[in-house]
Design an enzyme around this catalytic site. Structure first.
Site, mmCIF file in Angstrom:
data_model
loop_
_atom_site.group_PDB
_atom_site.id
_atom_site.type_symbol
_atom_site.label_atom_id
_atom_site.label_comp_id
_atom_site.label_asym_id
_atom_site.label_seq_id
_atom_site.Cartn_x
_atom_site.Cartn_y
_atom_site.Cartn_z
ATOM 1 N N ASP A 13 0.830 -1.208 0.000
ATOM 2 C CA ASP A 13 0.000 0.000 0.000
ATOM 3 C C ASP A 13 0.862 1.255 0.000
ATOM 4 O OD1 ASP A 13 -1.960 -1.867 0.290
ATOM 5 O OD2 ASP A 13 -2.821 -1.040 2.128
ATOM 6 N N ASP A 63 11.582 3.426 12.720
ATOM 7 C CA ASP A 63 10.892 2.187 13.069
ATOM 8 C C ASP A 63 9.722 2.548 13.987
ATOM 9 O OD1 ASP A 63 12.002 -1.026 13.074
ATOM 10 O OD2 ASP A 63 10.322 -0.488 14.390
ATOM 11 N N GLN A 88 3.651 -5.206 11.248
ATOM 12 C CA GLN A 88 3.882 -6.633 11.006
ATOM 13 C C GLN A 88 2.510 -7.104 10.566
ATOM 14 O OE1 GLN A 88 3.735 -9.869 10.305
ATOM 15 N NE2 GLN A 88 2.923 -10.234 12.359
ATOM 16 N N SER A 130 -8.103 -2.728 9.840
ATOM 17 C CA SER A 130 -8.269 -3.970 9.070
ATOM 18 C C SER A 130 -9.611 -4.643 9.353
ATOM 19 C CB SER A 130 -7.140 -4.925 9.456
ATOM 20 O OG SER A 130 -7.423 -6.221 9.007
ATOM 21 N N GLU A 132 -9.834 -7.619 9.630
ATOM 22 C CA GLU A 132 -9.521 -8.692 10.596
ATOM 23 C C GLU A 132 -10.085 -8.362 11.977
ATOM 24 O OE1 GLU A 132 -7.613 -11.805 10.655
ATOM 25 O OE2 GLU A 132 -8.224 -11.658 8.569
ATOM 26 N N TYR A 154 -2.531 -10.095 15.771
ATOM 27 C CA TYR A 154 -2.543 -8.975 14.813
ATOM 28 C C TYR A 154 -3.843 -8.187 14.934
ATOM 29 C CZ TYR A 154 -3.239 -6.728 10.242
ATOM 30 O OH TYR A 154 -3.515 -5.832 9.241
HETATM 31 P P1 NAP Z 1 2.889 -4.842 3.841
HETATM 32 O O1 NAP Z 1 3.063 -4.988 2.370
HETATM 33 O O2 NAP Z 1 3.198 -5.995 4.722
HETATM 34 O O3 NAP Z 1 3.781 -3.589 4.292
HETATM 35 C C1 NAP Z 1 4.035 -3.340 5.646
HETATM 36 C C2 NAP Z 1 4.994 -2.173 5.738
HETATM 37 O O4 NAP Z 1 5.267 -1.942 7.120
HETATM 38 C C3 NAP Z 1 6.363 -2.432 5.072
HETATM 39 O O5 NAP Z 1 6.810 -1.212 4.516
HETATM 40 C C4 NAP Z 1 7.226 -2.817 6.251
HETATM 41 O O6 NAP Z 1 8.607 -2.578 6.063
HETATM 42 C C5 NAP Z 1 6.682 -1.874 7.304
HETATM 43 N N1 NAP Z 1 7.000 -2.242 8.670
HETATM 44 C C6 NAP Z 1 6.896 -3.460 9.261
HETATM 45 N N2 NAP Z 1 7.282 -3.395 10.544
HETATM 46 C C7 NAP Z 1 7.651 -2.111 10.770
HETATM 47 C C8 NAP Z 1 8.184 -1.425 11.884
HETATM 48 N N3 NAP Z 1 8.405 -2.027 13.047
HETATM 49 N N4 NAP Z 1 8.465 -0.114 11.757
HETATM 50 C C9 NAP Z 1 8.252 0.530 10.570
HETATM 51 N N5 NAP Z 1 7.759 -0.071 9.480
HETATM 52 C C10 NAP Z 1 7.474 -1.380 9.573
HETATM 53 O O7 NAP Z 1 1.403 -4.385 4.183
HETATM 54 P P2 NAP Z 1 0.298 -3.737 3.236
HETATM 55 O O8 NAP Z 1 -0.495 -4.837 2.623
HETATM 56 O O9 NAP Z 1 0.907 -2.696 2.391
HETATM 57 O O10 NAP Z 1 -0.660 -3.064 4.314
HETATM 58 C C11 NAP Z 1 -0.447 -1.731 4.753
HETATM 59 C C12 NAP Z 1 -1.131 -1.532 6.089
HETATM 60 O O11 NAP Z 1 -2.519 -1.797 5.958
HETATM 61 C C13 NAP Z 1 -0.658 -2.453 7.195
HETATM 62 O O12 NAP Z 1 -0.738 -1.751 8.400
HETATM 63 C C14 NAP Z 1 -1.673 -3.580 7.192
HETATM 64 O O13 NAP Z 1 -1.728 -4.168 8.466
HETATM 65 C C15 NAP Z 1 -2.925 -2.814 6.849
HETATM 66 N N6 NAP Z 1 -3.965 -3.551 6.146
HETATM 67 C C16 NAP Z 1 -3.664 -4.247 5.010
HETATM 68 C C17 NAP Z 1 -4.682 -4.881 4.328
HETATM 69 C C18 NAP Z 1 -4.408 -5.645 3.060
HETATM 70 O O14 NAP Z 1 -5.272 -6.437 2.658
HETATM 71 N N7 NAP Z 1 -3.289 -5.410 2.392
HETATM 72 C C19 NAP Z 1 -5.998 -4.809 4.799
HETATM 73 C C20 NAP Z 1 -6.258 -4.082 5.956
HETATM 74 C C21 NAP Z 1 -5.236 -3.443 6.607
HETATM 75 P P3 NAP Z 1 9.555 -3.659 5.298
HETATM 76 O O15 NAP Z 1 9.269 -3.478 3.831
HETATM 77 O O16 NAP Z 1 10.903 -3.254 5.716
HETATM 78 O O17 NAP Z 1 9.130 -5.011 5.801
HETATM 79 O O1 G4F Z 2 -3.973 -13.796 2.477
HETATM 80 P P1 G4F Z 2 -4.070 -14.021 3.927
HETATM 81 O O2 G4F Z 2 -2.817 -14.357 4.645
HETATM 82 O O3 G4F Z 2 -4.758 -12.713 4.510
HETATM 83 P P2 G4F Z 2 -5.503 -12.400 5.886
HETATM 84 O O4 G4F Z 2 -5.145 -13.330 6.953
HETATM 85 O O5 G4F Z 2 -6.952 -12.266 5.553
HETATM 86 O O6 G4F Z 2 -4.890 -10.980 6.250
HETATM 87 C C1 G4F Z 2 -4.689 -9.982 5.263
HETATM 88 O O7 G4F Z 2 -5.854 -9.203 5.151
HETATM 89 C C2 G4F Z 2 -6.207 -8.458 6.327
HETATM 90 C C3 G4F Z 2 -7.496 -7.701 6.023
HETATM 91 O O8 G4F Z 2 -8.590 -8.525 6.294
HETATM 92 C C4 G4F Z 2 -5.059 -7.528 6.654
HETATM 93 F F1 G4F Z 2 -5.382 -6.791 7.750
HETATM 94 C C5 G4F Z 2 -3.799 -8.323 6.925
HETATM 95 O O9 G4F Z 2 -2.718 -7.422 7.156
HETATM 96 C C6 G4F Z 2 -3.480 -9.144 5.678
HETATM 97 O O10 G4F Z 2 -3.161 -8.251 4.630
HETATM 98 O O11 G4F Z 2 -5.114 -15.172 4.235
HETATM 99 C C7 G4F Z 2 -6.445 -15.128 3.758
HETATM 100 C C8 G4F Z 2 -7.128 -16.444 4.076
HETATM 101 C C9 G4F Z 2 -6.971 -16.886 5.544
HETATM 102 O O12 G4F Z 2 -8.201 -17.332 6.022
HETATM 103 C C10 G4F Z 2 -5.987 -18.039 5.480
HETATM 104 O O13 G4F Z 2 -6.158 -19.018 6.484
HETATM 105 O O14 G4F Z 2 -6.510 -17.468 3.296
HETATM 106 C C11 G4F Z 2 -6.320 -18.603 4.109
HETATM 107 N N1 G4F Z 2 -5.242 -19.405 3.529
HETATM 108 C C12 G4F Z 2 -5.388 -20.670 3.040
HETATM 109 N N2 G4F Z 2 -4.213 -21.144 2.639
HETATM 110 C C13 G4F Z 2 -3.954 -19.051 3.413
HETATM 111 C C14 G4F Z 2 -3.299 -20.152 2.855
HETATM 112 N N3 G4F Z 2 -3.313 -17.922 3.750
HETATM 113 C C15 G4F Z 2 -1.983 -17.859 3.503
HETATM 114 N N4 G4F Z 2 -1.325 -16.711 3.793
HETATM 115 N N5 G4F Z 2 -1.289 -18.936 2.971
HETATM 116 C C16 G4F Z 2 -1.911 -20.098 2.640
HETATM 117 O O15 G4F Z 2 -1.281 -21.049 2.170
#
Ligand code: NAP
Ligand code: G4F
Length: 355
Positions: A13, A63, A88, A130, A132, A154
């Site tokens: 993101d 950080d 994380q 999230s 979640e 988380y």
């Molecule tokens: P991501 O790809 O895992 O990116 C996470 C970012 O956080 C990376 O830049 C990572 O740095 C940084 N980070 C991790 N630990 C840190 C720390 N201790 N201090 C500073 N930076 C740190 O996640 P994303 O999918 O872009 O999601 C962005 C945000 O939205 C996150 O907060 C996630 O929990 C939230 N979110 C995501 C989703 C989704 O579906 N993608 C949905 C709902 C909410 P590095 O690159 O160095 O690891």
């Molecule tokens: O892709 P996932 O790991 O995403 P999850 O757990 O939904 O979390 C992601 O979305 C959240 C928003 O709802 C964010 F907040 C969070 O940071 C992250 O971006 O898993 C999705 C589903 C889960 O139910 C998991 O149990 O897929 C299921 N799954 C089945 N097989 C798997 C796998 N997930 C992963 N990562 N790897 C598998 O092999």
């Protein structure tokens, strides 16, 4: 020119948001973590040497676990807007690293809010909440008023960050918004999240690099959207007259099994021949289903998703097949998908050719 600070700029993101803000004429600052290997792969194409000053993008080491560092950055940069995307962010990993997850996700948000509270100028704050947090859902679909029931360290940490954001908004009059974003994906999605694991796995199978794809719970259901569209919602929240919280989702739900069947089907493969279950990927507590209702975002901010589940999977598949050197000509649908970067035309103009 407005100034924004993004934590998590190196993530999925963060990279799209940085491009989006640059396209809006922002001066963008990002926090990156010191790492022994390169962690800027998602933003390398928009970064230019500071001596050249081509792109107003500045990176700072920092950080979310380091209060003083965060406060100092906010004092120095004096951002108009702070986007807290750092985390994380892997749910399964949070069961193995609960304390670090809470430190970066929950306390990280609080540290930023405290730094903003004592800043010399008003700073708007976006918290990356999230779906979640809804966990074992109380109602279907989930909306802003749905009670939380977190099911992982988380998610518990995200609930803390959400509540703290509301708390600082109400107690200290900070323009602070929670985006409650449902799963959103893209070619830049981390390779261990389920969508990318599947599309990348298919590419590796077709490239002859892998023969089996080991998966966890195929019955889990998610509301998957396109990350590029979701970062626009983050910015739009901070441009409203009043701070508020918004669900961002597609309103379409599919199981992991449907994801696998559709993605393998696009390239004419039978998933039964390649996919096996490995219980290692099961979680101690699972979130069975998530489905969002983004009516408030549509009515108040005019935000609506355009890319649906099937198009999203095709965008990711096309990218991963190309990355693994697979010839796309047998699938004209995939061949027609444009490459991922740069995400916004104005940014392409800034960084020029050869991105
Ligand atoms: P991501 O790809 O895992 O990116 C996470 C970012 O956080 C990376 O830049 C990572 O740095 C940084 N980070 C991790 N630990 C840190 C720390 N201790 N201090 C500073 N930076 C740190 O996640 P994303 O999918 O872009 O999601 C962005 C945000 O939205 C996150 O907060 C996630 O929990 C939230 N979110 C995501 C989703 C989704 O579906 N993608 C949905 C709902 C909410 P590095 O690159 O160095 O690891
Ligand atoms: O892709 P996932 O790991 O995403 P999850 O757990 O939904 O979390 C992601 O979305 C959240 C928003 O709802 C964010 F907040 C969070 O940071 C992250 O971006 O898993 C999705 C589903 C889960 O139910 C998991 O149990 O897929 C299921 N799954 C089945 N097989 C798997 C796998 N997930 C992963 N990562 N790897 C598998 O092999």
């Amino acid at each position: 020119m407005k100034t924004a600070l993004i934590s998590g700029i190196t993530g999925q993101d963060g990279s799209y948001l940085a491009e989006f803000l640059l396209s809006k004429g922002y001066n963008v600052h990002g926090i990156i973590r010191r790492s022994s290997s390169f962690n800027t792969g998602r933003i390398d194409h928009i970064y230019s040497d500071p001596h050249e000053q081509r792109v107003p993008l500045t990176l700072h080491y920092g950080d979310l676990t380091d209060s003083m560092g965060l406060a100092t950055l906010i004092q120095r940069i004096k951002p108009d807007e702070v986007y807290n995307l750092g985390a994380q962010s892997h749910v399964a990993v949070s069961f193995d690293m609960p304390e670090y997850t809470a430190d970066s996700v929950a306390m990280g948000a609080l540290r930023l809010l405290e730094a903003i509270r004592w800043a010399d100028q008003p700073v708007k704050f976006y918290q990356a909440g999230s779906s979640e947090m809804f966990g074992k859902v109380w109602e279907v679909p989930q909306r802003e008023t749905t009670k939380f029931y977190p099911r992982s360290p988380y998610a518990v940490a995200k609930v803390f960050a959400h509540d703290m954001t509301v708390q600082y908004r109400e107690a200290h009059d900070i323009f602070a918004c929670n985006g409650i974003l449902f799963n959103h994906e893209s070619p830049r999605r981390g390779a261990t999240f389920v969508t990318r694991k599947v599309t990348r796995g298919i590419a590796q199978i077709l490239a002859g690099e892998m023969h089996k794809l080991y998966m966890g719970n195929l019955d889990a259901k998610r509301d998957w959207g396109y990350a590029k569209e979701y970062v626009q919602a983050m910015w739009t929240m901070l441009q409203q007259d009043c701070p508020d919280d918004y669900v961002i989702a597609t309103g379409e739900m599919h199981s992991v099994r449907e994801l696998i069947e559709y993605a393998f089907g696009v390239v004419g493969l039978d998933p039964d021949q390649y996919v096996e279950i490995d219980p290692r990927y099961f979680r101690p507590t699972e979130v069975d289903q998530l489905l969002g209702d983004a009516t408030k975002a549509r009515e108040r901010m005019g935000w609506e998703p355009k890319v649906g589940f099937e198009e999203l999977v095709r965008i990711m598949l096309a990218h991963d097949l190309r990355e693994h050197g697979v010839d796309l000509s047998p699938w004209p649908d995939l061949d027609a998908v444009p490459p991922d970067a740069p995400a916004f035309p104005q940014v392409a103009a800034l960084v020029g050719e050869g991105v």
